[in-house]
Design a protein around this motif. Structure first.
Motif, PDB file in Angstrom:
ATOM      1  N   PRO A 147      93.674 -13.878  83.570  1.00 49.39           N
ATOM      2  CA  PRO A 147      95.122 -13.925  83.841  1.00 49.39           C
ATOM      3  C   PRO A 147      95.387 -13.883  85.344  1.00 49.39           C
ATOM      4  N   HIS A 148      96.476 -14.542  85.724  1.00 45.28           N
ATOM      5  CA  HIS A 148      96.879 -14.562  87.125  1.00 45.28           C
ATOM      6  C   HIS A 148      98.319 -14.071  87.233  1.00 45.28           C
ATOM      7  N   PRO A 149      98.608 -13.322  88.248  1.00 49.41           N
ATOM      8  CA  PRO A 149      99.991 -12.837  88.401  1.00 49.41           C
ATOM      9  C   PRO A 149     100.954 -13.997  88.655  1.00 49.41           C
ATOM     10  N   ARG A 150     102.119 -13.860  88.084  1.00 48.04           N
ATOM     11  CA  ARG A 150     103.135 -14.900  88.241  1.00 48.04           C
ATOM     12  C   ARG A 150     103.663 -14.924  89.674  1.00 48.04           C
ATOM     13  N   LYS A 151     103.959 -13.730  90.199  1.00 49.07           N
ATOM     14  CA  LYS A 151     104.438 -13.601  91.570  1.00 49.07           C
ATOM     15  C   LYS A 151     103.935 -12.263  92.107  1.00 49.07           C
ATOM     16  N   PRO A 152     102.763 -12.267  92.766  1.00 49.01           N
ATOM     17  CA  PRO A 152     102.151 -10.992  93.186  1.00 49.01           C
ATOM     18  C   PRO A 152     102.977 -10.284  94.253  1.00 49.01           C
ATOM     19  N   ARG A 223      88.273  -5.872  79.795  1.00 48.15           N
ATOM     20  CA  ARG A 223      89.426  -5.163  79.224  1.00 48.15           C
ATOM     21  C   ARG A 223      90.740  -5.650  79.831  1.00 48.15           C
ATOM     22  N   LEU A 224      90.764  -5.909  81.118  1.00 51.88           N
ATOM     23  CA  LEU A 224      91.982  -6.413  81.745  1.00 51.88           C
ATOM     24  C   LEU A 224      92.392  -7.773  81.175  1.00 51.88           C
ATOM     25  N   THR A 225      91.397  -8.541  80.699  1.00 52.27           N
ATOM     26  CA  THR A 225      91.688  -9.869  80.152  1.00 52.27           C
ATOM     27  C   THR A 225      92.033  -9.811  78.670  1.00 52.27           C
ATOM     28  N   VAL A 226      91.212  -9.092  77.889  1.00 51.63           N
ATOM     29  CA  VAL A 226      91.374  -9.093  76.431  1.00 51.63           C
ATOM     30  C   VAL A 226      92.548  -8.221  75.987  1.00 51.63           C
ATOM     31  N   LEU A 227      92.751  -7.103  76.652  1.00 54.11           N
ATOM     32  CA  LEU A 227      93.804  -6.173  76.242  1.00 54.11           C
ATOM     33  C   LEU A 227      95.134  -6.421  76.939  1.00 54.11           C
TER      34      LEU A 227
END
Length: 269
Positions: A147-152, A223-227
């Protein structure tokens, strides 16, 4: 009175020892066997007798090992060995052929002369191998996209970096390098963009850790990706905190700027 002379035919002198042939001319039901077979010096008597029996059979007769074992007192093993002798010395050949219906049969030929002196029966050509293409191996499963932030926003980046760097205080087995924190921070920013709190994110990363934990950075990335929670709906989306560019007061807004009071009095601002 004269004595009558009886003439007795002279008998041929018989040998003192050895075989005496008493032959009767055969006019029906006979088989001609050559001396090369009857007096073969390398084959066993069983093989010679078996070849004689086979040559006396009519064409098309079955001469399988089981069939011969039913006819003679010898075992299947001895009969099989005798058939191999006949094949070795050219008095027998056995080839496997495939019928049009797909069945495989054994074709047996018996020779009254060994194959070295007669034309060998042409061996059937093997069927050409059909090329069956091998199905391509299934393509490996595509990796889960990160995942990538929409607007960091800067405050999200600072909060994510601080949370990751502080994880070892809550779970000592999580040891991250500066490079690990830099690579994982954008993933944590995505959680904050979707409305997750620092406490919820910390719990997702530190709960039920495996023992031993060999690769902490890989586990956190997984975990940051799957959860990752679903995107927040507009009804539940909360604007981040901003610092007013004029009075430095904190207020919520989608982007930096002025608070409501400074916007209401632009002259003072």
């Amino acid at each position: 009175m004269d004595t009558q002379q009886v003439s007795v035919p002279a008998h041929a002198s018989s040998p003192v020892s050895g075989v005496v042939h008493v032959n009767t001319r055969q006019t029906s039901r006979f088989t001609i066997i050559g001396n090369h077979l009857a007096q073969h010096r390398e084959m066993s008597l069983l093989a010679i007798g078996l070849s004689t029996y086979i040559q006396s059979l009519p064409a098309g007769a079955r001469i399988g090992i089981k069939k011969l074992a039913e006819r003679f007192p010898e075992s299947e093993a001895r009969i099989a060995a005798a058939l191999r002798e006949l094949e070795t010395h050219g008095y027998l050949s056995r080839t496997r052929e495939r019928l049009p219906n797909g069945n495989v049969v054994t074709r047996t030929c018996s020779y009254n002369q060994p194959l070295s002196t007669v034309c060998r029966h042409p061996e059937p050509r093997p069927e050409p191998r059909r090329y069956i293409p091998t199905p391509p191996a299934p393509a490996p499963a595509a990796p889960v996209p990160l995942p990538h932030p929409r607007k960091p926003l800067p405050q999200y980046v600072r909060a994510a970096t601080a949370l990751l760097a502080d994880l070892h205080r809550h779970a000592p087995q999580i040891t991250l390098t500066e490079k690990d924190v830099t690579l994982l921070a954008p993933l944590a920013v995505t959680w904050f963009e979707r409305g997750s709190t620092p406490g919820a994110l910390r719990h997702a990363l530190t709960a039920d850790l495996p023992k031993p934990l060999k690769y902490p950075a890989k586990l956190l990335r997984h975990r940051l990706t799957v959860l990752l929670p679903p995107p927040a709906t507009p009804a539940t989306l909360v604007d981040p905190l901003q610092n007013c560019n004029n009075c430095d007061r904190a207020f919520r807004a989608p982007s930096p700027g002025y608070c409501r009071d400074c916007e209401a009095h632009p002259c003072e601002a």
